[in-house]
Design a protein around this motif. Structure first.
Motif, mmCIF file in Angstrom:
data_model
loop_
_atom_site.group_PDB
_atom_site.id
_atom_site.type_symbol
_atom_site.label_atom_id
_atom_site.label_comp_id
_atom_site.label_asym_id
_atom_site.label_seq_id
_atom_site.Cartn_x
_atom_site.Cartn_y
_atom_site.Cartn_z
ATOM 1 N N MET A 166 -25.368 14.114 12.396
ATOM 2 C CA MET A 166 -24.199 14.522 13.185
ATOM 3 C C MET A 166 -23.172 15.166 12.258
ATOM 4 S SD MET A 166 -23.795 11.159 15.582
ATOM 5 C CE MET A 166 -23.192 11.850 17.094
ATOM 6 N N LEU A 167 -22.615 16.289 12.728
ATOM 7 C CA LEU A 167 -21.604 17.033 11.968
ATOM 8 C C LEU A 167 -20.478 17.460 12.879
ATOM 9 C CD1 LEU A 167 -23.935 19.645 10.229
ATOM 10 C CD2 LEU A 167 -22.768 17.803 9.056
ATOM 11 N N GLY A 168 -19.270 17.483 12.341
ATOM 12 C CA GLY A 168 -18.170 18.134 13.034
ATOM 13 C C GLY A 168 -18.240 19.614 12.687
ATOM 14 N N SER A 169 -17.856 20.457 13.615
ATOM 15 C CA SER A 169 -17.950 21.896 13.374
ATOM 16 C C SER A 169 -16.627 22.571 13.704
ATOM 17 C CB SER A 169 -19.065 22.498 14.225
ATOM 18 O OG SER A 169 -19.076 23.900 14.108
ATOM 19 N N HIS A 170 -16.288 23.559 12.896
ATOM 20 C CA HIS A 170 -15.073 24.343 13.128
ATOM 21 C C HIS A 170 -15.214 25.212 14.365
ATOM 22 C CE1 HIS A 170 -13.933 24.190 8.584
ATOM 23 N NE2 HIS A 170 -14.078 23.004 9.115
ATOM 24 N N GLY A 171 -16.435 25.556 14.724
ATOM 25 C CA GLY A 171 -16.649 26.388 15.892
ATOM 26 C C GLY A 171 -16.410 27.863 15.638
ATOM 27 N N LYS A 191 -25.503 26.333 7.444
ATOM 28 C CA LYS A 191 -26.458 26.172 6.338
ATOM 29 C C LYS A 191 -27.319 24.935 6.526
ATOM 30 C CE LYS A 191 -23.447 28.553 3.083
ATOM 31 N NZ LYS A 191 -22.472 28.391 2.008
ATOM 32 N N VAL A 192 -26.721 23.849 6.985
ATOM 33 C CA VAL A 192 -27.487 22.626 7.218
ATOM 34 C C VAL A 192 -28.543 22.872 8.285
ATOM 35 C CG1 VAL A 192 -27.349 20.285 8.162
ATOM 36 C CG2 VAL A 192 -25.710 21.018 6.429
ATOM 37 N N MET A 193 -28.144 23.502 9.385
ATOM 38 C CA MET A 193 -29.111 23.746 10.465
ATOM 39 C C MET A 193 -30.241 24.662 10.008
ATOM 40 S SD MET A 193 -26.865 23.802 13.969
ATOM 41 C CE MET A 193 -26.027 25.306 13.568
ATOM 42 N N SER A 196 -26.272 21.314 0.833
ATOM 43 C CA SER A 196 -27.469 20.829 0.140
ATOM 44 C C SER A 196 -27.541 19.314 0.147
ATOM 45 C CB SER A 196 -27.493 21.321 -1.305
ATOM 46 O OG SER A 196 -27.562 22.716 -1.340
ATOM 47 N N VAL A 197 -26.420 18.661 -0.139
ATOM 48 C CA VAL A 197 -26.387 17.195 -0.171
ATOM 49 C C VAL A 197 -26.726 16.630 1.200
ATOM 50 C CG1 VAL A 197 -24.841 15.197 -0.391
ATOM 51 C CG2 VAL A 197 -24.814 16.988 -2.124
ATOM 52 N N ILE A 198 -26.116 17.180 2.232
ATOM 53 C CA ILE A 198 -26.335 16.681 3.590
ATOM 54 C C ILE A 198 -27.788 16.879 4.009
ATOM 55 C CG2 ILE A 198 -25.745 17.039 6.017
ATOM 56 C CD1 ILE A 198 -22.877 17.836 4.944
ATOM 57 N N SER A 199 -28.303 18.092 3.825
ATOM 58 C CA SER A 199 -29.691 18.390 4.218
ATOM 59 C C SER A 199 -30.689 17.531 3.461
ATOM 60 C CB SER A 199 -30.019 19.866 3.962
ATOM 61 O OG SER A 199 -29.215 20.690 4.733
ATOM 62 N N SER A 200 -30.529 17.461 2.148
ATOM 63 C CA SER A 200 -31.496 16.717 1.345
ATOM 64 C C SER A 200 -31.436 15.221 1.634
ATOM 65 C CB SER A 200 -31.311 16.996 -0.142
ATOM 66 O OG SER A 200 -30.054 16.558 -0.578
ATOM 67 N N THR A 201 -30.243 14.694 1.856
ATOM 68 C CA THR A 201 -30.117 13.273 2.188
ATOM 69 C C THR A 201 -30.768 12.969 3.528
ATOM 70 O OG1 THR A 201 -28.068 13.080 0.919
ATOM 71 C CG2 THR A 201 -28.482 11.382 2.581
ATOM 72 N N ALA A 202 -30.500 13.806 4.519
ATOM 73 C CA ALA A 202 -31.076 13.589 5.856
ATOM 74 C C ALA A 202 -32.597 13.571 5.807
ATOM 75 C CB ALA A 202 -30.586 14.661 6.821
ATOM 76 N N VAL A 215 -34.238 17.826 10.146
ATOM 77 C CA VAL A 215 -33.782 16.714 10.981
ATOM 78 C C VAL A 215 -32.951 17.283 12.133
ATOM 79 C CG1 VAL A 215 -32.334 14.638 11.005
ATOM 80 C CG2 VAL A 215 -33.788 15.118 9.030
ATOM 81 N N PRO A 216 -33.119 16.770 13.360
ATOM 82 C CA PRO A 216 -32.281 17.248 14.468
ATOM 83 C C PRO A 216 -30.793 17.071 14.156
ATOM 84 C CG PRO A 216 -34.065 15.885 15.300
ATOM 85 C CD PRO A 216 -34.085 15.765 13.795
ATOM 86 N N VAL A 217 -29.994 18.079 14.534
ATOM 87 C CA VAL A 217 -28.566 18.102 14.232
ATOM 88 C C VAL A 217 -27.774 18.131 15.530
ATOM 89 C CG1 VAL A 217 -26.698 19.406 13.134
ATOM 90 C CG2 VAL A 217 -28.965 19.344 12.058
#
Length: 141
Positions: A108-113, A128-130, A93-99, A135-137
């Motif tokens: 940009m995010l690191g992902s566990h894959g 969840k962010v995507m 939520s924080v990441i999405s709303s801030t973006a 915003v493009p990720v």
């Protein structure tokens, strides 16, 4: 370009920082502004209500610095400039709303894959962010 880089202090965040360093001209050039964001999970409301406000504020600051300080050192070592921000809340939520609220051009995010099944069972901040962010990720694995 205005770029938001979400980090959590994990090996996946370090891979993201290494990717930025390896591709510095593309992402960290003079025409781009970079902000590193860390979201600290909130203390449960009932527990938070029993704590002194300043104590809680200090806790959040210290938890944020555990992640942001190594990133600051990494950026300084490589001669990169960035803003470093810590916010409290659910990471996705924080990441999405801030973006979105601060009109970033790229997130940009690191992902566990994890596989799709892994995301379904365990959940994923990146997933969840995507799903919730306009915003493009860019995911770095």
């Amino acid at each position: 370009m205005k770029i938001l880089v979400a980090i959590d202090g994990s090996v996946y965040s370090q891979r993201l920082l290494d990717y930025l360093a390896a591709n510095r001209e593309a992402w960290l050039g003079s025409s781009n502004r970079c902000t590193l964001l860390h979201a600290v999970l909130p203390v449960p409301p009932h527990a938070a209500s029993m704590l002194d406000r300043n104590l809680l504020k200090d806790y959040y600051r210290e938890e944020g610095e555990k992640v942001l300080q190594p990133a600051r050192e990494f950026f300084a070592k490589h001669g990169f400039e960035a803003e470093f921000v810590c916010k409290v809340g659910s990471p996705a939520s924080v990441i999405s709303s801030t973006a979105e609220a601060e009109h970033y051009d790229l997130l940009m995010l690191g992902s566990h894959g994890h596989s799709s099944l892994g995301n379904l069972v365990m959940g994923s901040v990146a997933t969840k962010v995507m799903a919730h962010c306009g915003v493009p990720v860019l995911l770095v694995r």
